[in-house]
Design a protein around this motif. Structure first.
Motif, PDB file in Angstrom:
ATOM      1  N   LYS A  96     -21.947  67.672 102.817  1.00 53.00           N
ATOM      2  CA  LYS A  96     -22.266  66.323 102.353  1.00 53.00           C
ATOM      3  C   LYS A  96     -23.524  66.275 101.479  1.00 53.00           C
ATOM      4  CE  LYS A  96     -19.116  63.622 104.270  1.00 53.00           C
ATOM      5  NZ  LYS A  96     -19.423  62.627 105.275  1.00 53.00           N
ATOM      6  N   VAL A  97     -24.216  67.411 101.336  1.00 50.78           N
ATOM      7  CA  VAL A  97     -25.473  67.419 100.582  1.00 50.78           C
ATOM      8  C   VAL A  97     -25.316  66.888  99.158  1.00 50.78           C
ATOM      9  CG1 VAL A  97     -27.199  68.951  99.531  1.00 50.78           C
ATOM     10  CG2 VAL A  97     -26.689  69.127 101.970  1.00 50.78           C
ATOM     11  N   PRO A  98     -24.332  67.359  98.371  1.00 50.74           N
ATOM     12  CA  PRO A  98     -24.195  66.840  97.001  1.00 50.74           C
ATOM     13  C   PRO A  98     -23.978  65.321  96.959  1.00 50.74           C
ATOM     14  CG  PRO A  98     -22.905  68.843  97.270  1.00 50.74           C
ATOM     15  CD  PRO A  98     -23.353  68.434  98.643  1.00 50.74           C
ATOM     16  N   TYR A  99     -23.269  64.810  97.951  1.00 41.96           N
ATOM     17  CA  TYR A  99     -22.998  63.368  98.037  1.00 41.96           C
ATOM     18  C   TYR A  99     -24.303  62.587  98.149  1.00 41.96           C
ATOM     19  CZ  TYR A  99     -21.230  59.016 100.162  1.00 41.96           C
ATOM     20  OH  TYR A  99     -20.965  57.705 100.466  1.00 41.96           O
ATOM     21  N   GLU A 123     -27.338  63.798  97.505  1.00 42.13           N
ATOM     22  CA  GLU A 123     -28.189  64.090  96.343  1.00 42.13           C
ATOM     23  C   GLU A 123     -27.910  63.101  95.220  1.00 42.13           C
ATOM     24  OE1 GLU A 123     -29.191  68.865  96.443  1.00 42.13           O
ATOM     25  OE2 GLU A 123     -27.229  68.228  95.712  1.00 42.13           O
ATOM     26  N   ALA A 124     -26.654  62.730  95.073  1.00 40.21           N
ATOM     27  CA  ALA A 124     -26.276  61.764  94.036  1.00 40.21           C
ATOM     28  C   ALA A 124     -26.870  60.387  94.298  1.00 40.21           C
ATOM     29  CB  ALA A 124     -24.756  61.661  93.950  1.00 40.21           C
ATOM     30  N   ARG A 164     -33.171  64.396  98.547  1.00 39.39           N
ATOM     31  CA  ARG A 164     -33.381  65.807  98.228  1.00 39.39           C
ATOM     32  C   ARG A 164     -33.484  66.625  99.518  1.00 39.39           C
ATOM     33  NH1 ARG A 164     -39.040  65.122  95.119  1.00 39.39           N
ATOM     34  NH2 ARG A 164     -38.030  63.169  94.541  1.00 39.39           N
ATOM     35  N   MET A 199     -27.533  76.450 102.466  1.00 39.16           N
ATOM     36  CA  MET A 199     -27.670  75.320 101.547  1.00 39.16           C
ATOM     37  C   MET A 199     -29.139  75.055 101.233  1.00 39.16           C
ATOM     38  SD  MET A 199     -26.424  72.937  99.654  1.00 39.16           S
ATOM     39  CE  MET A 199     -24.670  72.836 100.102  1.00 39.16           C
ATOM     40  N   ARG A 211     -30.872  75.371  97.540  1.00 35.58           N
ATOM     41  CA  ARG A 211     -31.482  74.231  96.882  1.00 35.58           C
ATOM     42  C   ARG A 211     -32.981  74.467  96.613  1.00 35.58           C
ATOM     43  NH1 ARG A 211     -26.775  73.059  96.028  1.00 35.58           N
ATOM     44  NH2 ARG A 211     -25.920  70.940  96.171  1.00 35.58           N
ATOM     45  N   GLN A 263     -33.763  76.826  93.600  1.00 42.48           N
ATOM     46  CA  GLN A 263     -33.284  76.446  92.263  1.00 42.48           C
ATOM     47  C   GLN A 263     -34.449  76.258  91.297  1.00 42.48           C
ATOM     48  OE1 GLN A 263     -30.784  72.985  92.825  1.00 42.48           O
ATOM     49  NE2 GLN A 263     -28.954  74.210  93.117  1.00 42.48           N
TER      50      GLN A 263
END
Length: 227
Positions: free
Chosen positions: A137-140, A142-143, A147, A220, A224, A227
């Motif tokens: 669910k992290v990208p969800y 993040e949007a 963070r 994850m 992140r 990056q």
């Protein structure tokens, strides 16, 4: 369409019962162990997590001595229908901070921006917001402006800022729920229904799943942060 409403006191029974139904329906998403419906322990966690949420809802009247707030999404066509809820805990000693405790949206109403709208209203009030979620669910989140900060067991801790609050976050001690007579009775029923071997296998399956999610959360976070 829907209407987003914030509640500061224990909601009426009609709203509570619908929230409890969402918890029972989506306990896989809400539970920290991510228990799946095929696992014989599923019913036990439906009761346990449901009781957790119930206690927090009751604590909204101030009886537990710490703040609990609730945001609900109501169906505009029938305002008595709860299509989503967000229960969160304001941080003591930090008026800008809060932490998400539980959130769910009815499956038929997803991808309509309901979760985003509920979180947005919470963040408008508490801009330093934190939540924990499974790695997938992290990208969800993040949007939505969250963070990655760190891993906490099988979950990734995310925040609207690059650090956690230094204020005090008071939470309920849920251990007594899982040591209660009711949980022991449910476990005894499941043991009788499925047998000792199946229940032992169910616990091993749960633990393997937890270990896998814990590894995924750590990976994850490493990904992140590098990056």
């Amino acid at each position: 369409m829907y209407t987003i409403t914030r509640l500061e006191n224990t909601p009426p029974e009609s709203i509570q019962s619908q929230i409890m139904q969402r918890v029972v329906d989506y306990v896989t998403d809400i539970s920290m162990v991510g228990i799946v419906a095929s696992n014989p322990l599923y019913q036990l966690y439906q009761y346990g997590v449901g009781h957790e949420v119930h206690q927090y809802l009751q604590a909204m009247n101030g009886s537990r001595g710490f703040p609990v707030e609730l945001i609900v999404a109501l169906d505009d066509e029938d305002p008595s229908v709860v299509i989503g809820f967000l229960l969160y805990l304001p941080v003591q000693d930090d008026p800008e901070a809060c932490a998400v405790a539980y959130m769910a949206v009815h499956a038929s109403q997803r991808r309509r921006g309901i979760a985003r709208a509920m979180l947005r209203q919470m963040i408008e009030r508490y801009p330093h917001a934190e939540l924990a979620c499974f790695a997938g669910k992290v990208p969800y989140f993040e949007a939505m402006g969250f963070r990655v900060l760190t891993a906490r067991g099988p979950q990734v801790v995310m925040n609207t800022r690059d650090h956690q609050t230094e204020g005090l976050l008071a939470v309920l001690d849920v251990a007594p729920i899982y040591n209660s007579v009711e949980v022991r009775q449910i476990h005894a029923y499941l043991l009788k229904q499925h047998g000792k071997r199946a229940m032992t296998d169910a616990e091993k399956q749960r633990d393997r799943h937890l270990d896998q999610m814990t590894r995924q959360a750590r990976l994850m976070v490493l990904e992140r942060l590098n990056q």
